[in-house]
Design an enzyme around this catalytic site. Sequence first.
Site, PDB file in Angstrom:
ATOM      1  N   SER A 187       0.796  -1.227   0.000  1.00 52.70           N
ATOM      2  CA  SER A 187       0.000   0.000   0.000  1.00 52.70           C
ATOM      3  C   SER A 187       0.826   1.274   0.000  1.00 52.70           C
ATOM      4  O   SER A 187       0.356   2.310  -0.446  1.00 52.70           O
ATOM      5  CB  SER A 187      -0.947  -0.002   1.198  1.00 52.70           C
ATOM      6  OG  SER A 187      -0.226  -0.174   2.390  1.00 52.70           O
ATOM      7  N   HIS A 215      -5.678  -3.886  -1.295  1.00 54.66           N
ATOM      8  CA  HIS A 215      -5.577  -2.822  -2.305  1.00 54.66           C
ATOM      9  C   HIS A 215      -5.713  -3.367  -3.727  1.00 54.66           C
ATOM     10  O   HIS A 215      -5.643  -2.590  -4.682  1.00 54.66           O
ATOM     11  CB  HIS A 215      -4.248  -2.064  -2.164  1.00 54.66           C
ATOM     12  CG  HIS A 215      -4.251  -1.122  -1.004  1.00 54.66           C
ATOM     13  ND1 HIS A 215      -4.770   0.153  -1.066  1.00 54.66           N
ATOM     14  CD2 HIS A 215      -3.838  -1.290   0.270  1.00 54.66           C
ATOM     15  CE1 HIS A 215      -4.645   0.742   0.110  1.00 54.66           C
ATOM     16  NE2 HIS A 215      -4.083  -0.114   0.940  1.00 54.66           N
ATOM     17  N   LYS A 246     -12.421  -0.647   0.915  1.00 49.73           N
ATOM     18  CA  LYS A 246     -11.699   0.140  -0.091  1.00 49.73           C
ATOM     19  C   LYS A 246     -12.516   0.118  -1.397  1.00 49.73           C
ATOM     20  O   LYS A 246     -13.525   0.803  -1.486  1.00 49.73           O
ATOM     21  CB  LYS A 246     -10.270  -0.391  -0.263  1.00 49.73           C
ATOM     22  CG  LYS A 246      -9.474  -0.350   1.055  1.00 49.73           C
ATOM     23  CD  LYS A 246      -8.002  -0.596   0.850  1.00 49.73           C
ATOM     24  CE  LYS A 246      -7.269  -0.905   2.150  1.00 49.73           C
ATOM     25  NZ  LYS A 246      -7.213   0.174   3.118  1.00 49.73           N
TER      26      LYS A 246
HETATM   27  C1  LIG Z   1      -2.943  -4.243   2.981  1.00 53.32           C
HETATM   28  C2  LIG Z   1      -3.992  -3.912   3.993  1.00 53.32           C
HETATM   29  N1  LIG Z   1      -4.477  -4.891   4.770  1.00 53.32           N
HETATM   30  C3  LIG Z   1      -5.421  -4.648   5.698  1.00 53.32           C
HETATM   31  C4  LIG Z   1      -5.927  -3.388   5.881  1.00 53.32           C
HETATM   32  C5  LIG Z   1      -6.973  -3.152   6.938  1.00 53.32           C
HETATM   33  O1  LIG Z   1      -8.224  -3.122   6.317  1.00 53.32           O
HETATM   34  P1  LIG Z   1      -9.496  -2.707   7.161  1.00 53.32           P
HETATM   35  O2  LIG Z   1      -9.646  -1.231   7.010  1.00 53.32           O
HETATM   36  O3  LIG Z   1     -10.607  -3.493   6.539  1.00 53.32           O
HETATM   37  O4  LIG Z   1      -9.236  -3.123   8.569  1.00 53.32           O
HETATM   38  C6  LIG Z   1      -5.473  -2.335   5.096  1.00 53.32           C
HETATM   39  C7  LIG Z   1      -6.001  -0.978   5.300  1.00 53.32           C
HETATM   40  O5  LIG Z   1      -5.350   0.019   5.237  1.00 53.32           O
HETATM   41  C8  LIG Z   1      -4.470  -2.602   4.127  1.00 53.32           C
HETATM   42  O6  LIG Z   1      -3.987  -1.627   3.369  1.00 53.32           O
END
Ligand SMILES: Cc1ncc(COP(=O)(O)O)c(C=O)c1O
Length: 399
Positions: A187, A215, A246
């Site tokens: 990310s 992502h 997202k």
């Molecule tokens: C790669 C990744 N995994 C997990 C998450 C966490 O997602 P959630 O907002 O559903 O907890 C994010 C959020 O920023 C993320 O970028």
Amino acid sequence: MTSTLDSRLSAELEQFRRDGVYKRLNFLDSPQAPRVTMEGRGEVIVLSSNNYLGLANEPSVVAAGKAALDRYGAGTASVRFICGTFTVHRSLEAACARLVGTAASLSFVSCWNANEAVPGTLLGEADIVISDQLNHASIIDGIRLAKAITKCQTAVYQHADLSDLEEKLRAARDRRTRMVITDGIFSMEGAIAKLPDLAAICRKYSAILVVDDSHATGVLGPNGRGTAEHFGMVGEVDIITSTLGKALGGAAGGFVAGSEAVCDYLTQRARPQLFSNALPPTVAASSLAAIEFLEHHPERVTALRENARYFRERLLAAGFKPLPGETPIIPVILGETAKAIEMSSLLLERGVFVTGFGFPVVPQGQARIRCQISAAHTRADLDQAMDAITAVGRKLALV
Ligand SMILES: Cc1ncc(COP(=O)(O)O)c(C=O)c1O
């Protein structure tokens, strides 16, 4: 009365301000969209949201949430295994599995929770989990928790370094289960995991491959089915975790997708689900509608890709050096954290919302602004944002 804790925290907060790393929250007063109303600023172009497909405010997605509110009420009032499971959860989980190409899936209130559940529930003392150095914080914390709870072994391989991974796997030959975890799209870099190589190494060492596609879901592959589709490998990843917060409507929630056994075992034993309320039915219904929208509108994914390509080209033409890549996450490295925060606030003064990221979110000295592009951005949105970025870049002597 001020406690000693409050005094210590206040002093540290003051230091954050002095260091120029204090984060100020911006309040939006309109739906998440390419242009939003920001309290105190009026209309602002957003280049900082995970609303990749523009579904946060898609009428069918919003309508599904409203209908679910009428049909199921405000909340589940319970955890899944007591009486918090609604028919819409079953429909959503079938859709998530269908989308990413697995036999089953299980929803969580966030992907953070999903990532916490996977190693801590599926591994034990005889096992090892091996993680990419740049994996998301939720994976890192999930692994820390797994180590504390299960006493499993853990290891970290250098980012995307396949020979380092192989070395770690070779050293773990005696383990009962070897689990390798990677982000699908990283990310902070916008880079795509080398899935074909990772899958081959995992096969060679009989390791389970887990991909966090938060992502990449809705973003990669011709139909937005994620990293596996991007590489023509749908059905070849053992476990996929992803978010509903997202591209898929952007509300909240996450899921684990994998075999029936994996999802059933998590249903029986995953602590974030056993001891915390289920995903609200309104959110489940909106997410389900978002997946159905995506299944019928692959052209949104194409539009996203085109917009990202266009914006990247414009940044390069203006003299910036974005990290190379092909995803809608386009970071421009600036160096010190304070510089990234300064650029972000100068852009906001010009009506463009781009977040600056610094240490500890990214390594020291690699602070950046991160532009995130949406399929819903018009060329006029992107051009206006570029004008502001160019003007601020000149002011800061970046270009
Ligand atoms: C790669 C990744 N995994 C997990 C998450 C966490 O997602 P959630 O907002 O559903 O907890 C994010 C959020 O920023 C993320 O970028």
